[in-house]
Write a protein that holds these residues in place. Structure first.
Motif, PDB file in Angstrom:
ATOM      1  N   ASP A  17       0.864  -1.176   0.000  1.00  9.42           N
ATOM      2  CA  ASP A  17       0.000   0.000   0.000  1.00  9.42           C
ATOM      3  C   ASP A  17       0.908   1.236   0.000  1.00  9.42           C
ATOM      4  O   ASP A  17       1.817   1.339   0.830  1.00  9.42           O
ATOM      5  CB  ASP A  17      -0.880  -0.025   1.251  1.00  9.42           C
ATOM      6  CG  ASP A  17      -1.881   1.130   1.300  1.00  9.42           C
ATOM      7  OD1 ASP A  17      -1.568   2.226   0.782  1.00  9.42           O
ATOM      8  OD2 ASP A  17      -2.962   0.936   1.866  1.00  9.42           O
ATOM      9  N   ASP A  39       1.340   9.122  -6.557  1.00  8.88           N
ATOM     10  CA  ASP A  39       0.515  10.051  -5.780  1.00  8.88           C
ATOM     11  C   ASP A  39       1.044  10.212  -4.360  1.00  8.88           C
ATOM     12  O   ASP A  39       1.132  11.326  -3.833  1.00  8.88           O
ATOM     13  CB  ASP A  39      -0.936   9.554  -5.734  1.00  8.88           C
ATOM     14  CG  ASP A  39      -1.651   9.722  -7.063  1.00  8.88           C
ATOM     15  OD1 ASP A  39      -1.145  10.469  -7.918  1.00  8.88           O
ATOM     16  OD2 ASP A  39      -2.703   9.072  -7.252  1.00  8.88           O
ATOM     17  N   GLU A  40       1.419   9.076  -3.745  1.00  8.16           N
ATOM     18  CA  GLU A  40       1.939   9.141  -2.377  1.00  8.16           C
ATOM     19  C   GLU A  40       3.373   9.669  -2.359  1.00  8.16           C
ATOM     20  O   GLU A  40       3.763  10.399  -1.451  1.00  8.16           O
ATOM     21  CB  GLU A  40       1.880   7.756  -1.737  1.00  8.16           C
ATOM     22  CG  GLU A  40       2.389   7.694  -0.302  1.00  8.16           C
ATOM     23  CD  GLU A  40       1.571   8.556   0.645  1.00  8.16           C
ATOM     24  OE1 GLU A  40       2.130   8.990   1.680  1.00  8.16           O
ATOM     25  OE2 GLU A  40       0.372   8.813   0.367  1.00  8.16           O
ATOM     26  N   ALA A  66      -1.597   1.315 -13.019  1.00  7.64           N
ATOM     27  CA  ALA A  66      -2.411   1.803 -11.895  1.00  7.64           C
ATOM     28  C   ALA A  66      -1.606   1.776 -10.597  1.00  7.64           C
ATOM     29  O   ALA A  66      -1.691   2.717  -9.785  1.00  7.64           O
ATOM     30  CB  ALA A  66      -3.662   0.944 -11.755  1.00  7.64           C
ATOM     31  N   ARG A  68       0.840   4.694 -10.652  1.00 12.69           N
ATOM     32  CA  ARG A  68       0.174   5.980 -10.409  1.00 12.69           C
ATOM     33  C   ARG A  68      -0.151   6.165  -8.932  1.00 12.69           C
ATOM     34  O   ARG A  68       0.015   7.257  -8.374  1.00 12.69           O
ATOM     35  CB  ARG A  68      -1.103   6.077 -11.250  1.00 12.69           C
ATOM     36  CG  ARG A  68      -0.843   6.310 -12.735  1.00 12.69           C
ATOM     37  CD  ARG A  68      -2.126   6.662 -13.470  1.00 12.69           C
ATOM     38  NE  ARG A  68      -3.073   5.557 -13.486  1.00 12.69           N
ATOM     39  CZ  ARG A  68      -3.077   4.592 -14.408  1.00 12.69           C
ATOM     40  NH1 ARG A  68      -2.170   4.594 -15.369  1.00 12.69           N
ATOM     41  NH2 ARG A  68      -3.988   3.642 -14.362  1.00 12.69           N
ATOM     42  N   GLU A  69      -0.606   5.083  -8.281  1.00 12.37           N
ATOM     43  CA  GLU A  69      -0.905   5.168  -6.855  1.00 12.37           C
ATOM     44  C   GLU A  69       0.361   5.455  -6.045  1.00 12.37           C
ATOM     45  O   GLU A  69       0.342   6.254  -5.099  1.00 12.37           O
ATOM     46  CB  GLU A  69      -1.554   3.869  -6.382  1.00 12.37           C
ATOM     47  CG  GLU A  69      -2.959   3.649  -6.937  1.00 12.37           C
ATOM     48  CD  GLU A  69      -3.496   2.276  -6.602  1.00 12.37           C
ATOM     49  OE1 GLU A  69      -2.814   1.536  -5.865  1.00 12.37           O
ATOM     50  OE2 GLU A  69      -4.589   1.930  -7.088  1.00 12.37           O
TER      51      GLU A  69
END
Length: 418
Positions: free
Chosen positions: A110, A167-168, A160, A163-164
Motif C-alpha cells: 500500500d 501520488d503518495e 495503476a 500511479r498510486e
C-alpha cells in the motif's frame, strides 16, 4: 544524496552443471569494496537476489553475509524479483528484526503503508523511494482469454500501481529538500533483453509502459540482465547482472550504478565496472587454432566446438590439455559426414536441463490442441508450474472454475482437447 544501485545477482546460478559460486564471491567482494570507497547514503538491490525460489543454505548464507556487510555502509533496500520467494524474504525480514537497516520488499505494498520509504540524508535532505517488486501476471489477467488482451491487461494494472505510488511519493513533496526515486523489478517495453532472463516472465504481455514510471530523479530497475539506460524519458537504469550469467551476455562489461542526486537537480549517473568473475567464451575452430588462443583464454568458462577431419574419441581430453586453466563446459565435434548427439544444440540458451514448461511446449509442438489455442495452454501450464516452484497458490481467473466440472467450462483445457 548518493545511491548505489545493483541488481540480479542470481545466487545459485548453474551453467552447464558448473556452479557460479566462485564468480559470485569475486564480484560481491568488489561490490562491498565499491560501497566502502564511494560511501553511498542508500543501497538499492532491484530484485532477483537468488536464481531459484528455494536457494541452497550456502547461497542464503552468502546473500545474508554480503547484505550485512553493505548494511554497515548504508541502509539497504532489496526488492523481490521473479526468481525470489516472498516467503523467504518475509523470513529474512523477521529474523533481521524491526530495527534492521535491511528492508526486504517481498510484495507490492500500500503506498501509504510501506510502499514509499523515506531515508534522511545530509543537510536535512530526505530521499523518498517508491518500491514495486515483481508482480505475477496470473493475479491480474485471464490466462485463457484472448492473448491479444494479456499485455494491455497487465500493463494497465501495473500502470495503476505506479500511479498510486506516484501520488503518495509526491504528496506534500518539498522540491527544495526532498529527492524522489523509484525502484522496480519490471520488464519495460523497448528494453534490450540479454536472453538469459526467465522466458515466461519476459513474454510480451509482461512488457510494461515507460510512460507510467513516476517522474523521479532516478528509477532503479531490475529484471533485464543487460546493463542499460531505461527506455523513455525518465532517468534510470537497469543495473543488470554482476556476472555473465549465460551466453546471451557474452562479452558484456558488468557494473553497478552510482547515482548522485540533489533536490531540484538532475541526477548524475556513474558506472563502476566489475570484473564479473570468470568470463564466458565460445570457440569454434581447429585444435591448432585453439592452441594459438590458449594464452588469451586463461580461466574463462568455455563452450568449445572443434573442427576435425575424422572422429576423435580423445578430443575432449586434448582440449582440456591445451587450456588447462579454463573451465570447459562442453566440447562439440564439428566433423564432416558425422553428427554426434548434442544434448544442448543451442549454445545461446543451453546450460541447464530443459524446464518442465519447455518439455510441455515440445509436447504441444508435436501434438497440438483441439479447441484451445496451444499458446494459451502453454501459458497456463507455465504459470501453474511457476506457482508450484515458488510455493504460491494458483489463482484461477474466474471463481466459477473452482466449483464447476471441467466439462462445464469449454474454455478450459481438458484431457480431451489437449
Amino acid at each position: 544524496m548518493r545511491v548505489l544501485h545493483t541488481s540480479d545477482w542470481h545466487l545459485g546460478r548453474i551453467l552447464y552443471k558448473e556452479p557460479r559460486a566462485q564468480d559470485h564471491d569475486t564480484v560481491l567482494q568488489e561490490i562491498i569494496a565499491i560501497a566502502r570507497t564511494d560511501k553511498p547514503d542508500l543501497i538499492v538491490h532491484s530484485g532477483d537476489l537468488f536464481d531459484h525460489a528455494r536457494p541452497s543454505y550456502p547461497d542464503q548464507e552468502r546473500a545474508l553475509l554480503v547484505l550485512q556487510e553493505l548494511e554497515t555502509v548504508a541502509p539497504v533496500v532489496v526488492l523481490r524479483g521473479n526468481h525470489d520467494s516472498a516467503y523467504l524474504f518475509r523470513l529474512f525480514a523477521t529474523a533481521a528484526g524491526p530495527h534492521s537497516r535491511i528492508h526486504y520488499i517481498d510484495s507490492p505494498r500500500d503506498p501509504k503503508n510501506g510502499g514509499v520509504l523515506r531515508f534522511p540524508g545530509p543537510d536535512d535532505t530526505v530521499l523518498r523511494l517508491a518500491v514495486l517488486p515483481f508482480v505475477h501476471a496470473n493475479r491480474h489477467l485471464d490466462m485463457l482469454a484472448d492473448p491479444d488482451r494479456w499485455q494491455s491487461a497487465y500493463t494497465e494494472r501495473i500502470g495503476a500501481m505506479e500511479r498510486e505510488l506516484a501520488d503518495e511519493l509526491f504528496r506534500d513533496f518539498d522540491p527544495h529538500r526532498e529527492i524522489a526515486m523509484f525502484a522496480a523489478h519490471l520488464h519495460l517495453n523497448g528494453s534490450n533483453l540479454a536472453r538469459s532472463e526467465r522466458k515466461a516472465h519476459i513474454a510480451d504481455y509482461y512488457a510494461t509502459d515507460t510512460a507510467h514510471i513516476p517522474e523521479v530523479s532516478y528509477a532503479a530497475f531490475g529484471h533485464i540482465h543487460k546493463p542499460q539506460p531505461l527506455p523513455g524519458k525518465v532517468t534510470g537504469c537497469y543495473a543488470g547482472s554482476p556476472i555473465q550469467l549465460d551466453f546471451g551476455e557474452l562479452g558484456e562489461t558488468k557494473s553497478v550504478v552510482l547515482v548522485d542526486a540533489e533536490p531540484g537537480r538532475p541526477a548524475q549517473i556513474t558506472l563502476r565496472e566489475l570484473s564479473g568473475g570468470r568470463q564466458l567464451r565460445r570457440f569454434h575452430g581447429t585444435l591448432d587454432e585453439l592452441r594459438s588462443q590458449a594464452t588469451l583464454i586463461g580461466r574463462d568458462l568455455c563452450h568449445i566446438t572443434i573442427r576435425t577431419d575424422a572422429p576423435d574419441l580423445t578430443l575432449s581430453e586434448q582440449v582440456r590439455t591445451i587450456i588447462p586453466d579454463a573451465t570447459v563446459l562442453e566440447v562439440i565435434t564439428d566433423c564432416p559426414g558425422q553428427k554426434l548427439p548434442i544434448l544442448s544444440p543451442d549454445p545461446e540458451t543451453a546450460g541447464t536441463e530443459p524446464s518442465m514448461p519447455a518439455l510441455f511446449d515440445d509436447y504441444l509442438s508435436a501434438h497440438g490442441s483441439k479447441t484451445v489455442t496451444a499458446d494459451a495452454v502453454s501459458r497456463v501450464f507455465a504459470d501453474i508450474w511457476s506457482c508450484l516452484e515458488e510455493e504460491r497458490p494458483f489463482l484461477m481467473p474466474e471463481e466459477h472454475t473452482l466449483t464447476q466440472p471441467l466439462s462445464a467450462n469449454p474454455s478450459l483445457p481438458t484431457e480431451e482437447n489437449l
